[in-house]
Write an enzyme that holds these catalytic residues in place. Structure first.
Site, mmCIF file in Angstrom:
data_model
loop_
_atom_site.group_PDB
_atom_site.id
_atom_site.type_symbol
_atom_site.label_atom_id
_atom_site.label_comp_id
_atom_site.label_asym_id
_atom_site.label_seq_id
_atom_site.Cartn_x
_atom_site.Cartn_y
_atom_site.Cartn_z
ATOM 1 N N LYS A 92 0.754 -1.452 0.082
ATOM 2 C CA LYS A 92 -0.185 -0.120 -0.397
ATOM 3 C C LYS A 92 0.830 1.003 -0.370
ATOM 4 O O LYS A 92 0.589 2.165 -0.998
ATOM 5 C CB LYS A 92 -0.843 0.078 1.196
ATOM 6 C CG LYS A 92 -1.839 -0.795 1.450
ATOM 7 C CD LYS A 92 -2.994 -1.125 -0.122
ATOM 8 C CE LYS A 92 -4.190 -1.798 0.119
ATOM 9 N NZ LYS A 92 -4.855 -1.429 -1.308
ATOM 10 N N LYS A 128 -6.624 -15.746 -14.258
ATOM 11 C CA LYS A 128 -8.262 -16.337 -13.578
ATOM 12 C C LYS A 128 -8.653 -14.597 -14.183
ATOM 13 O O LYS A 128 -8.488 -13.592 -13.893
ATOM 14 C CB LYS A 128 -7.708 -16.218 -12.452
ATOM 15 C CG LYS A 128 -7.222 -15.013 -11.166
ATOM 16 C CD LYS A 128 -6.936 -15.322 -9.983
ATOM 17 C CE LYS A 128 -6.920 -14.016 -8.747
ATOM 18 N NZ LYS A 128 -7.874 -13.437 -7.749
ATOM 19 N N LYS A 153 -12.238 -9.137 -11.123
ATOM 20 C CA LYS A 153 -12.872 -7.537 -11.385
ATOM 21 C C LYS A 153 -11.559 -6.612 -12.613
ATOM 22 O O LYS A 153 -12.214 -5.533 -12.543
ATOM 23 C CB LYS A 153 -13.742 -7.050 -10.566
ATOM 24 C CG LYS A 153 -12.715 -6.839 -9.092
ATOM 25 C CD LYS A 153 -13.740 -6.252 -8.120
ATOM 26 C CE LYS A 153 -13.197 -5.980 -6.323
ATOM 27 N NZ LYS A 153 -12.030 -7.483 -6.552
HETATM 28 P P1 ADP Z 1 -11.231 -9.736 -7.634
HETATM 29 O O1 ADP Z 1 -9.499 -11.335 -8.172
HETATM 30 O O2 ADP Z 1 -12.055 -9.939 -8.705
HETATM 31 O O3 ADP Z 1 -10.550 -8.882 -6.639
HETATM 32 P P2 ADP Z 1 -11.387 -10.686 -4.599
HETATM 33 O O4 ADP Z 1 -9.717 -10.550 -4.286
HETATM 34 O O5 ADP Z 1 -11.617 -9.996 -4.115
HETATM 35 O O6 ADP Z 1 -11.546 -10.848 -6.711
HETATM 36 O O7 ADP Z 1 -11.348 -11.508 -4.621
HETATM 37 C C1 ADP Z 1 -12.818 -11.971 -3.475
HETATM 38 C C2 ADP Z 1 -12.338 -13.840 -2.680
HETATM 39 O O8 ADP Z 1 -13.105 -14.432 -4.824
HETATM 40 C C3 ADP Z 1 -10.735 -14.621 -2.929
HETATM 41 O O9 ADP Z 1 -11.714 -15.244 -2.153
HETATM 42 C C4 ADP Z 1 -10.602 -15.449 -3.990
HETATM 43 O O10 ADP Z 1 -9.736 -15.955 -3.810
HETATM 44 C C5 ADP Z 1 -11.923 -15.342 -4.755
HETATM 45 N N1 ADP Z 1 -11.536 -15.719 -6.280
HETATM 46 C C6 ADP Z 1 -11.465 -14.439 -6.717
HETATM 47 N N2 ADP Z 1 -11.446 -15.090 -8.465
HETATM 48 C C7 ADP Z 1 -11.049 -15.794 -8.231
HETATM 49 C C8 ADP Z 1 -11.370 -16.831 -9.427
HETATM 50 N N3 ADP Z 1 -11.320 -16.507 -10.860
HETATM 51 N N4 ADP Z 1 -11.283 -18.038 -9.172
HETATM 52 C C9 ADP Z 1 -11.464 -18.530 -7.300
HETATM 53 N N5 ADP Z 1 -11.487 -17.660 -6.530
HETATM 54 C C10 ADP Z 1 -11.610 -16.579 -7.571
#
Ligand code: ADP
Ligand code: TRP
Length: 331
Positions: free
Chosen positions: A111, A194, A197
């Protein structure tokens, strides 16, 4: 029964990656443990959200978790800011956390690099608040991803330090709840990595996307120029399309296209049309339930009131004991 705690960052709409990853895991856990799941809205203040945005994202996340099957009858689902005991425990724990160790946390250093003009004290003490979240229910287990291992280790340190200082094994030392490899990694539509968002427009399919939006995104998914020799190894983008298909389509559909790939007769356009249709069909009932909750504020309010009541019962019992241990006692 063992106690599980996990926090949900209110960061907006859920995509299929979140659904098959974290959310499906919560739905499983609520059957096996005494679970406390909360929306971490205190934590989100580190980024100074606009009040209306904060309120809106909390509401959206709540509606979406409910729509996915997180069931307030099977777990305690609450909003962190509805349980001010958390803030009190956070204050106590801050006296045990050393600035030096907080500064060494990888997420804090990240951060400092990424937002040098907003290095507030809340960021520094984020792991302390997270510890309070966990130990306020005297949790044994915390289902978290790899990115949270260091935070959880800090939580164990703080809990242990409290126990040592006050001479009692009051707090269990919270352990990461392994998923035994059951968590799927959902790929995105841009051909690599993966679903996420922040991976660029079109990479993620959100649960609340309309059928039309899903179709548009899937039709634009990256592929390759097609197999030219039988049984040719698949490129990563094509593997990803198949992985997505396995999540939402019937097995016959998947094998039909696998067969076509092996025989070099596959038409990616057809496969994508099918994938889009199956994804839309898969998310349709979830999408309807999201809309149902979002149109029912009084239901959301009742659910949070019930969650608050249950979470505070547990939290206030812990804090009462903590106060006694610290020496804040009646005359
Ligand atoms: P992003 O990657 O979209 O920012 P977050 O980090 O907010 O998503 O993820 C929130 C939860 O969802 C976490 O516990 C993460 O492990 C799970 N998660 C996010 N993207 C994936 C994915 N593509 N496949 C499996 N689990 C995911
Ligand atoms: N830090 C977690 C994340 O970024 C969210 C969180 C806050 C949490 N408090 C928690 C997770 C307590 C587990 C337990 O995803």
């Amino acid at each position: 029964m063992e106690i599980v705690v996990s926090g949900i960052r209110p960061t907006g709409r859920l995509h299929l990656g979140n659904y098959f990853g974290a959310v499906a895991n919560f739905v499983r856990l609520q059957e096996q443990y005494r679970c406390y799941f909360f929306i971490a809205d205190y934590h989100s203040l580190t980024t100074h959200p606009h009040p209306a945005d904060l309120h809106g994202t909390v509401r959206q996340v709540l509606a979406e978790y409910l729509a996915c099957g997180v069931d307030p009858k099977r777990c305690v689902l609450y909003r962190q800011s509805d349980v001010p005991e958390t803030a009190e425990l956070y204050l106590f724990l801050n006296m045990l956390a050393y600035v030096g160790e907080l500064e060494r946390s990888a997420s804090f250093k990240e951060k400092v690099r990424s937002q040098p003009d907003n290095v507030n004290a809340g960021l520094l003490t984020y792991p302390v608040l997270m510890t309070a979240d966990i130990i306020i229910h005297r949790a044994h287990k915390v289902p978290v991803g790899k990115d949270q291992t260091q935070h959880l280790e800090m939580a164990r340190n703080f809990a242990e330090r409290f126990n040592r200082l006050y001479g009692e094994d009051f707090f269990p030392l919270p352990q990461a709840l392994g998923t035994g490899g059951t968590l799927v990694k959902v790929p995105g539509l841009d051909g690599s990595g993966k679903m996420g968002k922040s991976e660029g427009e079109g990479n993620a399919v959100f649960l609340s996307d309309t059928e039309e939006e899903i179709r548009r995104k899937v039709m634009r998914a990256v592929t390759d120029s097609g197999p030219t020799t039988p049984n040719q190894p698949m490129s990563e983008p094509v593997q990803n399309l198949f992985a997505l298909m396995k999540l939402v389509s019937p097995p016959e559909t998947v094998s039909h296209y696998e067969e076509a790939y092996r025989a070099c007769t596959i038409r990616y356009g057809d496969m994508k049309k099918q994938l889009a249709a199956d994804m839309a069909a898969f998310t349709a009932p979830i999408r309807e339930r999201i809309a149902y909750y979002l149109n029912n504020d009084s239901l959301l309010r009742d659910i949070l009131e019930q969650g608050q009541e249950q979470a505070r019962a547990s939290a206030s019992a812990t804090v009462a004991e903590v106060r006694r241990l610290i020496g804040f006692r009646k005359f």
